[in-house]
Design an enzyme around this catalytic site. Sequence first.
Site, short mmCIF file in Angstrom:
data_model
loop_
_atom_site.label_atom_id
_atom_site.label_comp_id
_atom_site.label_asym_id
_atom_site.label_seq_id
_atom_site.Cartn_x
_atom_site.Cartn_y
_atom_site.Cartn_z
N ARG A 147 0.86 -1.18 0.00
CA ARG A 147 0.00 0.00 0.00
C ARG A 147 0.89 1.23 0.00
O ARG A 147 1.95 1.24 0.66
CB ARG A 147 -0.91 0.02 1.24
CG ARG A 147 -2.04 -0.99 1.21
CD ARG A 147 -3.11 -0.61 0.18
NE ARG A 147 -4.23 -1.55 0.18
CZ ARG A 147 -4.38 -2.54 -0.71
NH1 ARG A 147 -3.48 -2.75 -1.65
NH2 ARG A 147 -5.45 -3.31 -0.67
N GLU A 195 -3.75 7.42 -4.38
CA GLU A 195 -4.17 6.85 -5.67
C GLU A 195 -5.52 7.43 -6.08
O GLU A 195 -6.38 7.62 -5.21
CB GLU A 195 -4.26 5.33 -5.55
CG GLU A 195 -2.89 4.72 -5.30
CD GLU A 195 -2.94 3.22 -5.12
OE1 GLU A 195 -4.00 2.61 -5.31
OE2 GLU A 195 -1.89 2.66 -4.79
N HIS A 228 -1.20 0.47 -9.83
CA HIS A 228 -1.78 -0.52 -8.90
C HIS A 228 -2.38 -1.71 -9.67
O HIS A 228 -3.59 -1.93 -9.66
CB HIS A 228 -2.84 0.13 -8.00
CG HIS A 228 -3.14 -0.69 -6.77
ND1 HIS A 228 -3.52 -0.14 -5.56
CD2 HIS A 228 -3.09 -2.03 -6.55
CE1 HIS A 228 -3.71 -1.10 -4.68
NE2 HIS A 228 -3.46 -2.27 -5.27
C1 8YV Z 1 -6.88 -4.08 -5.57
C2 8YV Z 1 -5.18 -5.16 -4.04
O1 8YV Z 1 -6.74 -3.11 -4.63
O2 8YV Z 1 -5.98 -7.27 -3.37
C3 8YV Z 1 -5.54 -6.19 -3.02
O3 8YV Z 1 -5.34 -5.93 -1.84
O4 8YV Z 1 -4.36 -4.35 -3.80
C4 8YV Z 1 -5.81 -5.17 -5.40
O5 8YV Z 1 -5.98 -6.36 -5.92
C5 8YV Z 1 -8.33 -4.41 -5.61
O6 8YV Z 1 -8.80 -4.92 -4.39
C6 8YV Z 1 -8.82 -5.22 -6.74
O7 8YV Z 1 -10.14 -4.93 -6.97
#
Ligand code: 8YV
Length: 316
Positions: free
Chosen positions: A228, A257, A275
Site C-alpha cells: 500500500r 491513488e 496498482h
Molecule cells: C486491488 C489489491 O486493490 O488485493 C488487493 O489488496 O491491492 C488489489 O488487488 C483491488 O482490491 C482489486 O479490486
Amino acid sequence: MPELLLIGNATQTMLERMATQFTIHRWSDLSLDWLAQNGARITHVATNGHDGIEPTVMAALPNLKLIACYGVGYDAIDTAEAVRRGILVTHTPDVLNEEVATTAVMLMLACYRNLLGNDAYARSGDWAAKGSAPLTRSAEEQVVGILGMGRIGQSIAAKLAPWSPRILYHSRSQKDVPYEYFSNLTEMATASDVLICITPGGAGTRHLVNTEVLQALGPRGCLVNVSRGSVVDEAALIAALQSGALGSAGLDVFEREPHVPQALCDLPNTVLLPHVGSATVETRAAMGALTVDNLLAHLKDGSVLTPVPECAGLLG
Ligand code: 8YV
C-alpha cells in the site's frame, strides 16, 4: 431478492453471478440521500481493496450483514466498526499470491536493468545514433529484504531464493520460514540491496519506510512497493531519489491513488505502475469468484469461506 450495494469495480462474471441471487445497486449511481431512504434494505456489500467502504456509507446500512472485499488488502474497511456491529468481512487471500509476487520481481528487474530507459533507447533511435546503451546493474546475487512475511511475502521469497544468496525479512513477529529475521527494519535495510514492501496497509504500518530506512538502503539500493502507498513516506522517497540517497524505486502503489506525484514521473530511476499487482484476467477471475462465493455461501447458510481474521469472534 436480497439487496446488495456494489462499490467500485466488478467483472462481468461477478455481476452475472451476483445478479442471480441479489438485486444489485451500484454506489456510483447513488447518493447518501438515496441510502437514507433505502439503506435499510441492503444486507450485503461488495467492494474492493481500493474503495473499501466510507464510514458514512456503512453507518447508513443498518441491516448490513456482510462486506465482501474483491482483494486481499482490506485497510479501506473499518473492521473494528464492522465487528462491533456484527458485520462479517471477507477478502481474497492466496489466489493472488503468485501474481503479486511476480509483479514485485518484475519491478525489481525493471529497476536493475533499466527496462524502461532501454526500451526508450531502442524505440527512439538513440541506439543507432549514439551506439550501445549505458550499462545497467546486475540483479543476480542481490541481498533481498522483505518487509512483511505473510502469504505474498513468502511467494516473493520463493521466487527470488534461487537468485539470492540471502533473503531477509522484517515483520512484527518471527515466522517459521527459512529466511533471516530482522526485528529492526533499518538494520535490515542496511543489510539489503533491495527492499520489497508487502506488509498490509493501515495505521499500524503507515510510513514504516521513512527517511532513515531509505538512507539505510542507500545510493545503490532499490525500493519495491507492492503493498500500500501508505507504507512508504512518499515525500521522503522523492527526496531520497532526487538527492541520490536511494538508487531506484519500483512502485505499484501510491499514497493518494490514483494520483501519481509528478516528481516520481520526472525521475529517470523509477518504474511506476497503476496498482496492477493482481490485475490479470486469470487472477482477477479467481479473486472475483472467491468474492462471489463468499456472498452466495452467506446467503445460503450464513457461512463464509475467507473471513478476515478480525471477524473470527463472529463465527461460530
Ligand atoms: C486491488 C489489491 O486493490 O488485493 C488487493 O489488496 O491491492 C488489489 O488487488 C483491488 O482490491 C482489486 O479490486
